[in-house]
Scaffold this motif. Structure first.
Motif, PDB file in Angstrom:
ATOM      1  N   TRP A 144      -2.091  -7.630   2.887  1.00  0.00           N
ATOM      2  CA  TRP A 144      -1.492  -6.363   2.489  1.00  0.00           C
ATOM      3  C   TRP A 144      -0.355  -5.982   3.438  1.00  0.00           C
ATOM      4  N   MET A 193      -7.033   2.210  -7.870  1.00  0.00           N
ATOM      5  CA  MET A 193      -8.347   2.250  -7.234  1.00  0.00           C
ATOM      6  C   MET A 193      -8.736   3.649  -6.775  1.00  0.00           C
ATOM      7  N   LEU A 194      -7.761   4.515  -6.559  1.00  0.00           N
ATOM      8  CA  LEU A 194      -8.044   5.794  -5.916  1.00  0.00           C
ATOM      9  C   LEU A 194      -8.977   6.683  -6.732  1.00  0.00           C
ATOM     10  N   ASN A 199     -11.842  -8.583   0.546  1.00  0.00           N
ATOM     11  CA  ASN A 199     -11.954  -7.500  -0.427  1.00  0.00           C
ATOM     12  C   ASN A 199     -13.099  -6.555  -0.073  1.00  0.00           C
ATOM     13  N   LEU A 240     -11.508   1.730   2.397  1.00  0.00           N
ATOM     14  CA  LEU A 240     -11.026   2.741   1.464  1.00  0.00           C
ATOM     15  C   LEU A 240     -12.094   3.797   1.221  1.00  0.00           C
ATOM     16  N   ILE A 298      -2.951  -0.094  -5.359  1.00  0.00           N
ATOM     17  CA  ILE A 298      -4.000   0.789  -4.852  1.00  0.00           C
ATOM     18  C   ILE A 298      -4.142   2.052  -5.685  1.00  0.00           C
ATOM     19  N   THR A 299      -3.082   2.444  -6.379  1.00  0.00           N
ATOM     20  CA  THR A 299      -3.157   3.673  -7.167  1.00  0.00           C
ATOM     21  C   THR A 299      -4.206   3.572  -8.270  1.00  0.00           C
ATOM     22  N   PHE A 324     -11.851  -4.354   2.630  1.00  0.00           N
ATOM     23  CA  PHE A 324     -10.857  -3.442   2.077  1.00  0.00           C
ATOM     24  C   PHE A 324     -11.531  -2.264   1.379  1.00  0.00           C
ATOM     25  N   THR A 325     -12.490  -2.556   0.503  1.00  0.00           N
ATOM     26  CA  THR A 325     -13.162  -1.482  -0.226  1.00  0.00           C
ATOM     27  C   THR A 325     -13.998  -0.617   0.717  1.00  0.00           C
ATOM     28  N   PHE A 329      -4.302   3.279   5.989  1.00  0.00           N
ATOM     29  CA  PHE A 329      -4.962   4.285   5.169  1.00  0.00           C
ATOM     30  C   PHE A 329      -4.833   5.683   5.792  1.00  0.00           C
ATOM     31  N   LEU A 375       0.825  -1.207   0.000  1.00  0.00           N
ATOM     32  CA  LEU A 375       0.000   0.000   0.000  1.00  0.00           C
ATOM     33  C   LEU A 375       0.859   1.256   0.000  1.00  0.00           C
ATOM     34  N   THR A 400       0.700   5.565  -2.059  1.00  0.00           N
ATOM     35  CA  THR A 400       0.034   6.393  -3.067  1.00  0.00           C
ATOM     36  C   THR A 400       0.906   6.664  -4.280  1.00  0.00           C
TER      37      THR A 400
END
Length: 478
Positions: A378, A357-358, A411, A418, A354-355, A414-415, A474, A347, A349
């Protein structure tokens, strides 16, 4: 305002939209890169100037000083664009498509100025005033473009403020376990993990030798770093205390065709073989080889908890990781301690999965993949760097080591986390059947499959994660 001039303006808008969404949002992801804060500020100001220009040219004819003000806005746009070019060259490496697009934008903008300036000068010669000129669809289109440019500008300013709140941990403090000065060779030194490791080691006073295949990426590594493009450049008398082998073809940037699979495996096996050959000819062997691997070694196990002693299931991911680890094993016969670092989803940025998904999550379009029940093991990037340093500094630690945080999540979780961190809903579930139809084996193993992995070895040897929970990670990076 002639039809030719409006045509050139329309072309400029189309190229600008492509640059904004394809480059700035989806490939370069500037809104999540702290290093690009000033570039976003320039983009925001320029977008607001464009919004003003579109409204004026779409609805008005302005005379006298007002026309000169429009000329001043055009000049300001040129100045801002030149500043943007300089800032981009200083802060990031532009992909070829973005450089080409910028060149075409500059040429087209020059043509627009050649046609527009005589019109504005003619307006400036008339008495001060303004006339509303409705041009039908052109006026409506200009209004839509003005609204779009203003929204992009507001988005740039909001992202700039967010980046100002994001604080990165000082790199040198991540490798504090390495007490004495070390010389470390890193392969894959310009990658998402390798570049942070190189910065951490050099910042803490260690000597870093970075193997890079593309000299153009050398600027990504902060000095002092010794750069080489081939391991053959290292003499047998070179003193190396540790080697961290991370190089390999990216696995998540395309479908797993037969050619792609061969390249993924070959790049890792060949590089690891070169590292072992280097070790064999060095007069003094390194103390440790930390060789990259991944939790894909275990294959897909549904809900079963996996530690370093777990067995594997057949899959391409296992085939890849098994070959990668096997290529490093001969170093053990040369008297070198070898650690196979089975890395989970990293993880951060500035890179990693993950990039991708942002941006959709930021616009409220994120959600679980398939059922959402698959496990995601992760690790936050700085924790991974700390673990690599810990492994190098722990003489009795060898063999496979799971590089994942202690608390994996599904998952769906996770979502959800986020979306909570970004203050957005995460309700747009992507059907597994669609992902399989598009991605095939890639989707099955990387998106819809998963592993519930625990870092038993690291924990039993006393390693302390700064981010054990996803929420903590996060909060640190977003």
């Amino acid at each position: 305002m002639t039809p030719l001039l409006w045509t050139l303006i329309a072309i400029q808008i189309a190229m600008g939209v492509f640059d904004t969404f394809y480059h700035h949002e989806f490939t370069e992801r500037l809104a999540w890169r702290p290093s690009q804060r000033f570039e976003l500020k320039l983009h925001g100001i320029r977008n607001m100037l464009y919004a003003l220009l579109f409204l004026v040219l779409g609805w008005l004819e302005v005379y006298g000083v007002l026309a000169l003000l429009i000329v001043a806005v055009l000049v300001a746009e040129i100045v801002i664009t030149l500043m943007d070019f300089v800032e981009e060259d200083l802060s990031r490496k532009l992909p070829p498509s973005e450089r080409i697009n910028h060149t075409l934008l500059a040429i087209n903008y020059g043509a627009i100025l050649v046609l527009l300036l005589p019109v504005l000068i003619g307006w400036a010669m008339r008495p001060l005033g303004a006339t509303i000129v409705y041009q039908g669809l052109l006026s409506i289109a200009a209004t839509a473009c003005a609204i779009g440019a203003a929204l992009c500008g507001l988005r740039d300013f909001a992202a700039m403020r967010r980046l100002g709140r994001m604080r990165s941990v000082a790199a040198h403090g991540l490798v504090e376990k390495l007490a004495s000065r070390k010389t470390v060779l890193i392969t894959g030194a310009t990658g998402f993990i390798g570049s942070r490791l190189a910065a951490s080691l050099s910042g803490a006073g260690h000597d870093v030798i970075a193997l890079i295949r593309n000299p153009a990426k050398a600027e990504m590594l902060p000095p002092p770093v010794t750069l080489i493009t081939s391991l053959d450049q290292l003499a047998a008398a070179t003193q190396i205390d540790a080697i961290v082998n991370l190089a390999g073809e990216p696995i998540g940037n395309g479908l797993w065709t037969e050619a792609k699979r061969a390249k993924i495996i070959g790049s890792r096996v060949d590089m690891t073989g070169e590292v072992v050959k280097l070790i064999a000819r060095l007069d003094r062997k390194p103390e440790v080889l930390v060789s990259g691997s991944a939790i894909g070694w275990y294959g897909l196990w549904a809900d079963q908890v996996l530690t370093e002693s777990a067995k594997s299931h057949a899959s391409f991911s296992h085939e890849l990781c098994a070959a990668w680890e096997a290529a490093a094993r001969p170093a053990e016969e040369l008297g070198v301690r070898v650690v196979y670092l089975r890395i989970g989803l990293v993880l951060g940025t500035e890179g990693g999965f993950i990039t991708r998904m942002l941006t959709p999550f930021e616009f409220g379009l994120g959600g679980p993949l398939g059922t959402g029940r698959q496990w995601m093991s992760w690790i936050e990037r700085d924790d991974l760097i700390r673990l690599i340093a810990y492994v190098m500094a722990t003489p009795d630690l060898s063999g496979p080591v799971n590089a994942t945080a202690p608390i994996p999540v599904t998952n769906a979780k996770f979502t959800e986390e986020l979306g909570r961190r970004l203050h957005r809903p995460a309700i747009f579930r992507i059907p597994g059947s669609l992902l399989r139809r598009v991605g095939g084996g890639f989707a099955d193993e990387l998106l819809l499959g998963g592993q519930r992995v625990l870092p038993n070895k690291a924990l039993s040897r006393g390693f302390v994660f700064r981010h054990e929970t996803l929420r903590s990670a996060f909060e640190a990076i977003l």
